[in-house]
Design an enzyme around this catalytic site. Sequence first.
Site, PDB file in Angstrom:
ATOM      1  N   SER A 165       8.534 -49.814   6.087  1.00 50.08           N
ATOM      2  CA  SER A 165       7.387 -49.830   6.993  1.00 50.08           C
ATOM      3  C   SER A 165       7.290 -51.182   7.713  1.00 50.08           C
ATOM      4  O   SER A 165       8.169 -51.540   8.483  1.00 50.08           O
ATOM      5  CB  SER A 165       6.114 -49.504   6.205  1.00 50.08           C
ATOM      6  OG  SER A 165       5.039 -49.262   7.063  1.00 50.08           O
ATOM      7  N   ASP A 187       6.451 -38.010   6.299  1.00 46.28           N
ATOM      8  CA  ASP A 187       5.774 -39.260   6.650  1.00 46.28           C
ATOM      9  C   ASP A 187       4.697 -38.974   7.684  1.00 46.28           C
ATOM     10  O   ASP A 187       4.993 -38.623   8.831  1.00 46.28           O
ATOM     11  CB  ASP A 187       6.795 -40.254   7.213  1.00 46.28           C
ATOM     12  CG  ASP A 187       6.219 -41.648   7.391  1.00 46.28           C
ATOM     13  OD1 ASP A 187       5.000 -41.775   7.530  1.00 46.28           O
ATOM     14  OD2 ASP A 187       7.010 -42.604   7.387  1.00 46.28           O
ATOM     15  N   HIS A 214       5.618 -41.555   3.489  1.00 49.65           N
ATOM     16  CA  HIS A 214       5.821 -42.842   4.148  1.00 49.65           C
ATOM     17  C   HIS A 214       6.465 -43.868   3.211  1.00 49.65           C
ATOM     18  O   HIS A 214       7.431 -44.539   3.591  1.00 49.65           O
ATOM     19  CB  HIS A 214       4.483 -43.366   4.671  1.00 49.65           C
ATOM     20  CG  HIS A 214       4.598 -44.633   5.446  1.00 49.65           C
ATOM     21  ND1 HIS A 214       5.353 -44.738   6.597  1.00 49.65           N
ATOM     22  CD2 HIS A 214       4.067 -45.872   5.237  1.00 49.65           C
ATOM     23  CE1 HIS A 214       5.282 -45.966   7.075  1.00 49.65           C
ATOM     24  NE2 HIS A 214       4.517 -46.669   6.265  1.00 49.65           N
TER      25      HIS A 214
END
Length: 249
Positions: free
Chosen positions: A93, A193, A223
């Site tokens: 991320s 996600d 995610h």
Amino acid sequence: MRVVPPKSFTFEGGNRAVLLLHGFTGSSADVRMMGRFLEKKGYTVHAPVYKGHGVPPEELMETDYHDWWEDVKAGIEELKERGFDQIAVGGLSLGGLMALRVAHHYDVLGVIPMSAPMTTFNNADKLYGDVINYAKEFKRLEGKDQDQIDKEIMEFRQLPTDTLHSVNRLIREVAEGLDMVHVPAMIVQGEKDDMIAEDSANIIYEEISSEDKQIKWYPDSPHVITLGNDRDELNEDVYQFLDGLNWSK
């Protein structure tokens, strides 16, 4: 109850070095299992914790991506001081954004962006929700009762949201510089996600200048893909990618 803040880790597994970077509101725990897996495969893995992470959420809101970038650079220097002149970098991320930024500004062997956001459309609300959830969980772990948590969350909501805008500035900056990434790349995203735009991985794949690049989707992963149901397959794929890089030893 006192919350023990997460710490950076270094797993010394061999002559090849990997920098692993965690996500926004996360910590080195995001990538610990991957780090242990790679250690057993003969890699030395270092994962820093960014300023404002793993501490009271009010402190997070006083930081921005410039602070986190300093921690990433310190992580690179940590590995260099340990004698590693060849480093690969991966991140989850926000960490995926930072990994791409490292590949832009440093001479690394390869880059693995995982669940890295590439657009800011409708992103502010998701980021804010993520921060609120982090704040509630942190206060719960401190042993506070629900009335106290609710009171502190009301106060927390009054804080400036500059930190969230900083994340979006970083997304835009990294997206604009993707063509400056030339190293081998493994781009990873989960099909479940719901935090980032589903075409984020495709954008990275299309825009980077790397000749050696691959993209892989994991059907049962959210995610935080490093902790998802496909994590064992992901770890093996990351290892295979790293093993194929041009290490000198």
